[in-house]
Design an enzyme around this catalytic site. Structure first.
Site, PDB file in Angstrom:
ATOM      1  N   ASP A 288       0.817  -1.209   0.000  1.00  0.00           N
ATOM      2  CA  ASP A 288       0.000   0.000   0.000  1.00  0.00           C
ATOM      3  C   ASP A 288       0.859   1.271   0.000  1.00  0.00           C
ATOM      4  O   ASP A 288       1.873   1.359   0.703  1.00  0.00           O
ATOM      5  CB  ASP A 288      -0.855  -0.027   1.284  1.00  0.00           C
ATOM      6  CG  ASP A 288      -1.919   1.039   1.332  1.00  0.00           C
ATOM      7  OD1 ASP A 288      -2.825   0.991   0.505  1.00  0.00           O
ATOM      8  OD2 ASP A 288      -1.841   1.926   2.212  1.00  0.00           O
TER       9      ASP A 288
ATOM     10  N   GLU B 191       1.874   0.096  -4.841  1.00  0.00           N
ATOM     11  CA  GLU B 191       0.935   1.149  -5.270  1.00  0.00           C
ATOM     12  C   GLU B 191       1.662   2.493  -5.252  1.00  0.00           C
ATOM     13  O   GLU B 191       2.178   2.919  -4.217  1.00  0.00           O
ATOM     14  CB  GLU B 191      -0.262   1.219  -4.322  1.00  0.00           C
ATOM     15  CG  GLU B 191      -1.249   2.291  -4.726  1.00  0.00           C
ATOM     16  CD  GLU B 191      -2.146   2.788  -3.597  1.00  0.00           C
ATOM     17  OE1 GLU B 191      -3.215   3.328  -3.896  1.00  0.00           O
ATOM     18  OE2 GLU B 191      -1.764   2.650  -2.419  1.00  0.00           O
TER      19      GLU B 191
HETATM   20  C1  BGC Z   1      -5.607   2.164  -0.368  1.00  0.00           C
HETATM   21  C2  BGC Z   1      -6.826   2.928   0.054  1.00  0.00           C
HETATM   22  C3  BGC Z   1      -6.624   3.396   1.465  1.00  0.00           C
HETATM   23  C4  BGC Z   1      -5.313   4.171   1.613  1.00  0.00           C
HETATM   24  C5  BGC Z   1      -4.933   4.332   3.031  1.00  0.00           C
HETATM   25  C6  BGC Z   1      -4.577   3.267  -0.344  1.00  0.00           C
HETATM   26  O1  BGC Z   1      -3.829   3.573  -1.256  1.00  0.00           O
HETATM   27  O2  BGC Z   1      -5.703   1.556  -1.620  1.00  0.00           O
HETATM   28  O3  BGC Z   1      -8.000   2.198  -0.092  1.00  0.00           O
HETATM   29  O4  BGC Z   1      -7.689   4.218   1.861  1.00  0.00           O
HETATM   30  O5  BGC Z   1      -4.257   3.510   0.994  1.00  0.00           O
HETATM   31  O6  BGC Z   1      -4.475   3.128   3.538  1.00  0.00           O
END
Ligand code: BGC
Length: 547
Positions: free
Chosen positions: A198, A262
């Site tokens: 993440d 990500e």
């Molecule tokens: C996740 C989101 C989340 C955020 C905070 C992101 O990039 O994909 O769904 O709200 O991280 O953890």
């Protein structure tokens, strides 16, 4: 070849997939029950969004224990059964790892907040107030307001990039990272094949807490003030590569496991995808929601293809155009407008485009059914991000509504509860999986056909990419691998388009993709048509086609 190159990773948001215990929330046994459906689709792996113990203030992205399963999703035995069944079906399993922050209920945070001399005092990002009691600097939270919340026990502020119930971990502290890597090991030992990591760009901050400068102004105040800063100091720190190397070290000790990161939408997103995935020390692959975020037009698609071609063979992107954080691409890009029913040919073209680019692909649950963004009323909203900015920004609930499985069942077969956690949109019921399964001309069949066909085309899975010099409304590229050269051309308009690819020799559409009928006998590409053709004349494939 590494299994993950060119792979199709089916993304599952477990809350909304299938509820087997009647509480209105999807669960792990629900995922297991549908694994054959995913395998039949032609996916290579699944990515499971968080199912860990959590107060669910950000629906699982606020983790209270990294190694326990939240009872709403099931038990550890359910998880083990899921992994066993996935592997038996030939599917790899990637799980979400949220390592930039925890829940404020995580025992690490409870200790850290207790005093400035606690054992884990330095595991989170703490700072003294400014002289006038206001936060230490001007950093903002993505989800609204200051990125700092006061903690009376320590007489200090703590940093949070999202909600205040998601305190940011201090990853400059090697002990914190050690502990996270241990939790990662726990899941790798249980047999998972990798992680979706993440919010990579938020993992580190500037330790001297320099204030961010204002972003170059457009004169228009945006909905979200986060966009008014240049995020030089609160995120995007160059030392992140050191953390990624530690993560890669862990993955390398489990051969075949993979790290998918990500990347945020901040400027330079696609370049960061490339930079953070090249070399043996970084992520294996990464995605960003930045490309084509706002518009899907010839100029935008052509620019994206140019960027992909420019990256050459450096790095490895994973394309994700719809997911639990974004409005579904079909609605976002629908040339007929968000609320109009999209042209089925357009929907199929949108599926084929990312699946033809160099890289891997995350297919978000429901994309294979052609689901549109659900339109919800304010009282149905659950996403705190949406609640903060409604109605200017409607949040993420519209892409998180439950999967429609059976058209004639209550809540389209998602749950036996009286009320699912988010409503089942009527327009989705008509697109339920059972209806499409029974109809050979459906989107579901088109996706199945395409994914199975694509598996047999190495150029599309692994090949290099060169753009073709085409005029609007056509866009296209050549992919080449191991002597196989395939060209892919997309008609981005709702009218026939003349295709002239002189110099490539006679082109015949490749059979089996489901798009063969798009090329008319008159050499025209049908509205939103797609052409896949083999180029037999090798020099034509290898020459710089971008002109
Ligand atoms: C996740 C989101 C989340 C955020 C905070 C992101 O990039 O994909 O769904 O709200 O991280 O953890």
């Amino acid at each position: 070849m590494d299994w993950w190159r060119g792979a199709v990773i089916y993304q599952i948001y477990p809350r909304s997939f299938l509820d087997t215990d009647g509480d209105g929330i999807g669960d792990l046994p629900g995922v297991t029950a549908k694994l054959p459906y995913i395998a039949q689709l032609g996916a290579d792996a699944i990515w499971l969004c968080p199912f860990f113990l959590s107060p669910q203030c950000d629906f699982g992205y606020d983790v209270a224990s990294y190694t326990d399963i939240d009872p709403i999703f099931g038990t550890m035995a359910d998880f083990d059964a899921l992994v066993r069944q996935a592997h038996a079906l030939g599917l790899k399993v990637l799980i979400d790892q949220v390592w930039g922050h925890t829940s404020n209920r995580h025992p690490w945070f409870l200790d850290s907040r207790s005093s400035q001399t606690a054992e884990k005092a330095d595991w989170y990002v703490w700072a003294d107030p400014s002289a006038d009691g206001t936060p230490p600097n001007n950093w903002l939270s993505v989800f609204g307001g200051a990125a700092w919340t006061w903690e009376p026990r320590r007489r200090q502020y703590f940093l949070h990039r999202f909600l205040s119930c998601q305190p940011a971990l201090n990853l400059h502290n090697p002990a914190t990272m050690d502990a996270l890597l241990e939790t990662g090991r726990f899941w790798l030992d249980r047999g998972v094949d990798g992680f979706r990591l993440d919010a990579i760009d938020f993992l580190l901050h500037d330790t001297s807490l320099r204030p961010n400068p204002a972003a170059p102004g457009t004169g228009i105040i945006p909905t979200k003030p986060f966009g008014m800063q240049r995020h030089d100091w609160d995120m995007l720190q160059p030392d992140t590569v050191g953390l990624l190397a530690r993560i890669r070290g862990l993955m390398d000790s489990y051969p075949g496991s993979v790290a998918l990161g990500e990347i945020s939408s901040q400027p330079g997103a696609l370049q960061r995808v490339t930079a953070l995935t090249e070399g043996a020390d970084g992520l294996h692959m990464a995605y960003t929601l930045r490309p084509l975020r706002d518009r899907f037009g010839w100029a935008e698609v052509t620019a994206l293809l140019r960027d992909v071609a420019l990256a050459g063979t450096k790095g490895w992107a994973c394309w994700s155009f719809s997911n639990h954080d974004a409005e579904r691409a079909i609605s976002r890009w629908n040339p007929a407008g968000g609320s109009a029913p999209p042209d089925p040919a357009f929907v199929r073209m949108l599926m084929a485009l990312p699946l033809s680019l160099r890289g891997s692909v995350c297919l978000y649950q429901g994309e294979e059914l052609g689901l549109t963004e659900a339109v919800l009323s304010e009282t149905d909203l659950r996403d705190p991000f949406g609640l903060a900015y409604w109605p200017e920004f409607r949040g993420r609930d519209g892409s998180r509504t439950p999967m429609p499985w059976r058209a004639d069942a209550a809540h389209a077969g998602f749950t036996s509860a009286a009320t699912p956690w988010l409503p089942m949109p009527d327009v989705h019921r008509a697109l339920a999986a059972d209806v499409q399964d029974a109809d050979d001309s459906s989107m579901l069949h088109a996706v199945r056909r395409f994914l199975h066909w694509r598996r047999g085309v190495p150029a599309l899975l692994y090949g290099s990419l060169r753009t073709l010099p085409l005029d609007a409304p056509l866009a296209g590229f050549a992919r080449e691998h191991d002597g196989q050269c395939v060209i892919a051309v997309f008609n981005l308009s709702d009218a026939d388009a003349t295709l002239s690819l002189a110099g490539y020799g006679p082109l015949s559409p490749m059979p089996g993709s489901g798009f063969e009928h798009c090329l008319g006998g008159d050499g025209r590409l049908r509205p939103f048509g797609v052409l896949f053709a083999i180029v037999a004349h090798k020099p034509a494939c290898l020459k710089e086609m971008a002109g």
